[in-house]
Design a protein around this motif. Structure first.
Motif, mmCIF file in Angstrom:
data_model
loop_
_atom_site.group_PDB
_atom_site.id
_atom_site.type_symbol
_atom_site.label_atom_id
_atom_site.label_comp_id
_atom_site.label_asym_id
_atom_site.label_seq_id
_atom_site.Cartn_x
_atom_site.Cartn_y
_atom_site.Cartn_z
ATOM 1 N N ILE A 181 -7.617 0.083 -4.852
ATOM 2 C CA ILE A 181 -8.369 0.880 -3.857
ATOM 3 C C ILE A 181 -7.527 1.553 -3.046
ATOM 4 O O ILE A 181 -7.008 0.866 -1.981
ATOM 5 C CB ILE A 181 -9.434 0.027 -3.048
ATOM 6 C CG1 ILE A 181 -10.078 -1.084 -4.270
ATOM 7 C CG2 ILE A 181 -10.467 0.757 -2.425
ATOM 8 C CD1 ILE A 181 -11.141 -1.785 -3.509
ATOM 9 N N LYS A 226 -9.108 6.565 -5.441
ATOM 10 C CA LYS A 226 -8.804 7.314 -4.025
ATOM 11 C C LYS A 226 -9.862 7.880 -3.345
ATOM 12 O O LYS A 226 -10.639 8.756 -3.941
ATOM 13 C CB LYS A 226 -7.578 8.283 -4.507
ATOM 14 C CG LYS A 226 -7.902 9.499 -4.707
ATOM 15 C CD LYS A 226 -6.621 10.281 -4.975
ATOM 16 C CE LYS A 226 -6.565 11.742 -5.260
ATOM 17 N NZ LYS A 226 -5.465 12.479 -5.330
ATOM 18 N N LEU A 271 -1.667 12.822 5.712
ATOM 19 C CA LEU A 271 -0.597 13.182 4.925
ATOM 20 C C LEU A 271 -0.499 14.541 4.279
ATOM 21 O O LEU A 271 0.423 15.422 4.292
ATOM 22 C CB LEU A 271 -0.213 12.110 4.247
ATOM 23 C CG LEU A 271 1.343 12.095 3.450
ATOM 24 C CD1 LEU A 271 2.215 12.141 4.380
ATOM 25 C CD2 LEU A 271 1.290 10.834 2.589
ATOM 26 N N ALA A 298 -5.310 -0.669 -0.653
ATOM 27 C CA ALA A 298 -4.439 0.031 0.133
ATOM 28 C C ALA A 298 -5.126 1.039 0.729
ATOM 29 O O ALA A 298 -4.948 2.362 0.371
ATOM 30 C CB ALA A 298 -3.582 0.627 -0.912
ATOM 31 N N ILE A 305 -0.283 13.124 16.105
ATOM 32 C CA ILE A 305 -0.549 11.455 16.207
ATOM 33 C C ILE A 305 0.610 10.537 15.940
ATOM 34 O O ILE A 305 0.558 9.516 15.655
ATOM 35 C CB ILE A 305 -1.787 11.219 15.513
ATOM 36 C CG1 ILE A 305 -1.913 11.813 14.052
ATOM 37 C CG2 ILE A 305 -3.130 11.493 16.218
ATOM 38 C CD1 ILE A 305 -2.750 11.278 13.148
ATOM 39 N N CYS A 310 7.107 11.091 13.543
ATOM 40 C CA CYS A 310 7.155 11.976 12.357
ATOM 41 C C CYS A 310 7.148 13.474 13.031
ATOM 42 O O CYS A 310 7.868 14.326 12.087
ATOM 43 C CB CYS A 310 5.819 11.978 11.851
ATOM 44 S SG CYS A 310 5.041 10.463 11.390
ATOM 45 N N PHE A 370 -15.442 -1.529 4.248
ATOM 46 C CA PHE A 370 -15.994 -1.859 3.117
ATOM 47 C C PHE A 370 -16.224 -3.302 2.462
ATOM 48 O O PHE A 370 -16.646 -3.829 1.699
ATOM 49 C CB PHE A 370 -15.510 -0.809 2.073
ATOM 50 C CG PHE A 370 -14.280 -1.205 1.331
ATOM 51 C CD1 PHE A 370 -13.703 -1.946 0.426
ATOM 52 C CD2 PHE A 370 -13.053 -0.627 2.443
ATOM 53 C CE1 PHE A 370 -12.617 -2.243 0.239
ATOM 54 C CE2 PHE A 370 -11.920 -0.780 2.091
ATOM 55 C CZ PHE A 370 -11.462 -1.643 0.899
ATOM 56 N N CYS A 382 -1.651 -3.710 0.714
ATOM 57 C CA CYS A 382 -0.485 -3.152 0.949
ATOM 58 C C CYS A 382 -0.551 -1.844 1.937
ATOM 59 O O CYS A 382 -1.593 -1.384 1.899
ATOM 60 C CB CYS A 382 0.272 -3.114 -0.347
ATOM 61 S SG CYS A 382 -0.669 -1.914 -1.574
HETATM 62 C C1 LIG Z 1 0.213 13.279 10.947
HETATM 63 C C2 LIG Z 1 1.168 12.243 10.270
HETATM 64 C C3 LIG Z 1 2.367 12.615 9.891
HETATM 65 C C4 LIG Z 1 3.069 11.598 9.058
HETATM 66 N N1 LIG Z 1 4.405 11.910 8.663
HETATM 67 C C5 LIG Z 1 5.148 10.891 8.220
HETATM 68 C C6 LIG Z 1 6.364 11.092 7.936
HETATM 69 O O1 LIG Z 1 6.927 12.251 7.996
HETATM 70 N N2 LIG Z 1 7.065 10.256 7.528
HETATM 71 C C7 LIG Z 1 6.715 8.946 7.289
HETATM 72 O O2 LIG Z 1 7.543 8.146 6.668
HETATM 73 N N3 LIG Z 1 5.491 8.783 7.580
HETATM 74 C C8 LIG Z 1 4.545 9.773 7.951
HETATM 75 N N4 LIG Z 1 3.349 9.314 8.503
HETATM 76 C C9 LIG Z 1 2.687 7.957 8.389
HETATM 77 C C10 LIG Z 1 2.241 7.708 6.940
HETATM 78 O O3 LIG Z 1 1.507 9.025 6.525
HETATM 79 C C11 LIG Z 1 1.635 6.550 6.647
HETATM 80 O O4 LIG Z 1 2.465 5.398 6.984
HETATM 81 C C12 LIG Z 1 1.376 6.476 5.012
HETATM 82 O O5 LIG Z 1 0.617 7.562 4.490
HETATM 83 C C13 LIG Z 1 0.389 5.244 4.792
HETATM 84 O O6 LIG Z 1 0.265 4.800 3.355
HETATM 85 P P1 LIG Z 1 -0.878 4.212 2.776
HETATM 86 O O7 LIG Z 1 -1.301 4.434 1.291
HETATM 87 O O8 LIG Z 1 -0.871 2.762 3.428
HETATM 88 O O9 LIG Z 1 -2.371 4.960 3.606
HETATM 89 P P2 LIG Z 1 -2.853 6.149 3.392
HETATM 90 O O10 LIG Z 1 -1.986 7.117 3.389
HETATM 91 O O11 LIG Z 1 -3.743 6.542 4.819
HETATM 92 O O12 LIG Z 1 -3.694 6.198 2.099
HETATM 93 C C14 LIG Z 1 -4.983 5.596 2.443
HETATM 94 C C15 LIG Z 1 -5.829 5.986 0.899
HETATM 95 O O13 LIG Z 1 -6.966 5.072 0.818
HETATM 96 C C16 LIG Z 1 -8.219 5.897 0.735
HETATM 97 N N5 LIG Z 1 -9.164 5.015 1.178
HETATM 98 C C17 LIG Z 1 -9.634 4.634 2.532
HETATM 99 N N6 LIG Z 1 -10.723 4.214 2.560
HETATM 100 C C18 LIG Z 1 -11.363 3.978 1.049
HETATM 101 C C19 LIG Z 1 -12.491 3.818 0.522
HETATM 102 N N7 LIG Z 1 -13.456 3.032 1.197
HETATM 103 N N8 LIG Z 1 -12.595 3.863 -0.805
HETATM 104 C C20 LIG Z 1 -11.527 4.256 -1.515
HETATM 105 N N9 LIG Z 1 -10.342 4.868 -0.928
HETATM 106 C C21 LIG Z 1 -10.303 4.900 0.418
HETATM 107 C C22 LIG Z 1 -7.786 7.220 1.341
HETATM 108 O O14 LIG Z 1 -8.549 8.394 0.832
HETATM 109 C C23 LIG Z 1 -6.360 7.108 0.835
HETATM 110 O O15 LIG Z 1 -6.367 7.742 -0.455
HETATM 111 C C24 LIG Z 1 2.624 10.215 8.976
HETATM 112 C C25 LIG Z 1 1.320 9.973 9.332
HETATM 113 C C26 LIG Z 1 0.713 11.074 10.190
HETATM 114 C C27 LIG Z 1 -0.710 10.657 10.720
#
Ligand SMILES: Cc1cc2nc3c(=O)[nH]c(=O)nc-3n(C[C@H](O)[C@H](O)[C@H](O)COP(=O)(O)OP(=O)(O)OC[C@H]3O[C@@H](n4cnc5c(N)ncnc54)[C@H](O)[C@@H]3O)c2cc1C
Length: 314
Positions: free
Chosen positions: A7, A31, A39, A108, A131, A135, A244, A274
């Motif tokens: 997820i 997704k 991102l 995830a 935010i 980054c 959820f 994760c």
């Molecule tokens: C503006 C900004 C810039 C950044 N730049 C950098 C950078 O340059 N370098 C770096 O290392 N990190 C950066 N980061 C941090 C990085 O983006 C995050 O640490 C990373 O994306 C986390 O990955 P994740 O897969 O855990 O979560 P996310 O990337 O947040 O992905 C979560 C996923 O879950 C899905 N989701 C959520 N709820 C549900 C649901 N109920 N049902 C189905 N799907 C769902 C979302 O749609 C998404 O696909 C940045 C963050 C921000 C805010």
């Protein structure tokens, strides 16, 4: 029934999917409608290993998705509305898609940043409003920066920004900061940091080049004032996306999923977490990808243990 459902389609979920698919487990990835919301607006990720010239967020995510699909993962767009983790197989309700069943689940879903919700904030994302100082702090070089927030992370962002910015003003709506005493003492040692306490943000001001400052209400004088700055960092906290789950998994006091130290195990066998949804500390793409790989390995081992259990039972 799926052997594994992931997820979330951000870096953590896609990393888990690549490794699960590579192990021939044909995972389903769900997704959300807003994939990695922040991102996909980041046009240059310059800290991701292997890309010395930087890579843009959407390309990085697209390539990860292609890699997962190439090995046999199926990716569907939809929001998971609820899950039933009380018995195996686990049931996952996906908006507009129906219910799927899975022997194992990798969560995830990341974390969302809280925003101020004031005029000019959303319109100036990528034009000075950010935010994540780690980054995009580099873009503050030689400029005045503003950090909104009074917790440890706001002060940490401000200290980080002093490497680049000519001056950093911390704006907080109360007179007292929420940050730990130690962090406050550290921040007060930086001459570049200015304090604007007892002030509530009202509007982000901008011109054709981007942000120019922040209009605030000064609660001491009862009048509005403008704090100048070309970069504005909103650091008022994050909220892990766990609604959820309806409380079926243990969390810490801030709502982050708890995992057994050094693993991605949540406490319910076959359910793993994760990425940012279980990480209040690092919040980087590389850490999310690393824990996605860990979740896939934990998941594979769990599924192997089920096969052994079934063989013994026969
Ligand atoms: C503006 C900004 C810039 C950044 N730049 C950098 C950078 O340059 N370098 C770096 O290392 N990190 C950066 N980061 C941090 C990085 O983006 C995050 O640490 C990373 O994306 C986390 O990955 P994740 O897969 O855990 O979560 P996310 O990337 O947040 O992905 C979560 C996923 O879950 C899905 N989701 C959520 N709820 C549900 C649901 N109920 N049902 C189905 N799907 C769902 C979302 O749609 C998404 O696909 C940045 C963050 C921000 C805010």
């Amino acid at each position: 029934m799926y052997k594994a459902v992931v997820i979330g389609g951000g870096p953590a979920g896609l990393s888990a999917a690549i490794h699960l698919a590579r192990a021939n487990l044909e995972p389903l990835v769900i997704k959300g409608f807003e994939p990695s919301k922040y991102l996909i607006t980041t046009m240059e990720v310059d800290s991701y290993p292997g890309f010395p010239a930087g890579v843009d967020g959407p390309t990085l995510l697209d390539n990860m998705a292609k890699q997962a699909e190439q090995f046999g993962a199926r990716i569907r767009i939809g929001n998971v509305q609820r899950v039933d983790l009380s018995k195996r197989p686990y049931a996952i309700d996906i908006q507009g898609y129906g219910t799927v069943e899975a022997e194992s689940v990798v969560i995830a879903t990341g974390a969302s940043f809280k925003l101020l919700g004031i005029p000019g904030e959303e319109a100036n994302f990528g034009r000075g409003v950010s935010i994540c100082a780690t980054c995009s702090g580099y873009f503050s070089t030689g400029k005045k920066a503003i950090v909104v927030g009074g917790g440890d992370s706001a002060l940490e962002e401000a200290i980080y920004l002093t490497r680049y910015a000519s001056e950093v003003t911390i704006v907080h709506r109360r007179n007292e900061l929420r940050a730990s005493k130690g962090m406050q003492e550290r921040a007060r040692q930086y001459g570049k940091i200015k304090w604007a306490l007892n002030r509530t943000p009202i509007e982000v001001l901008a011109d054709e080049h981007g942000v120019t400052g922040l209009k605030v209400m000064n609660h001491e004088t009862g009048s509005e004032e403008v704090i100048e700055g070309r970069r504005l960092y909103v650091a008022i906290g994050t909220r892990p996306n766990t609604g959820f789950l309806e409380g079926q998994l243990p969390t810490n006091e801030r709502g982050y999923l708890l995992v057994k130290p050094g693993t991605t195990e949540t406490g319910i066998p076959g359910v793993f977490a994760c990425g940012d949804v279980q990480d209040p500390r690092y919040g980087q793409i590389t850490s999310a990808i690393g824990s996605g790989c860990m979740a896939a390995v934990d998941c594979e081992r769990y599924l192997d243990s089920l096969v052994v259990e079934e063989a013994v039972a026969l």
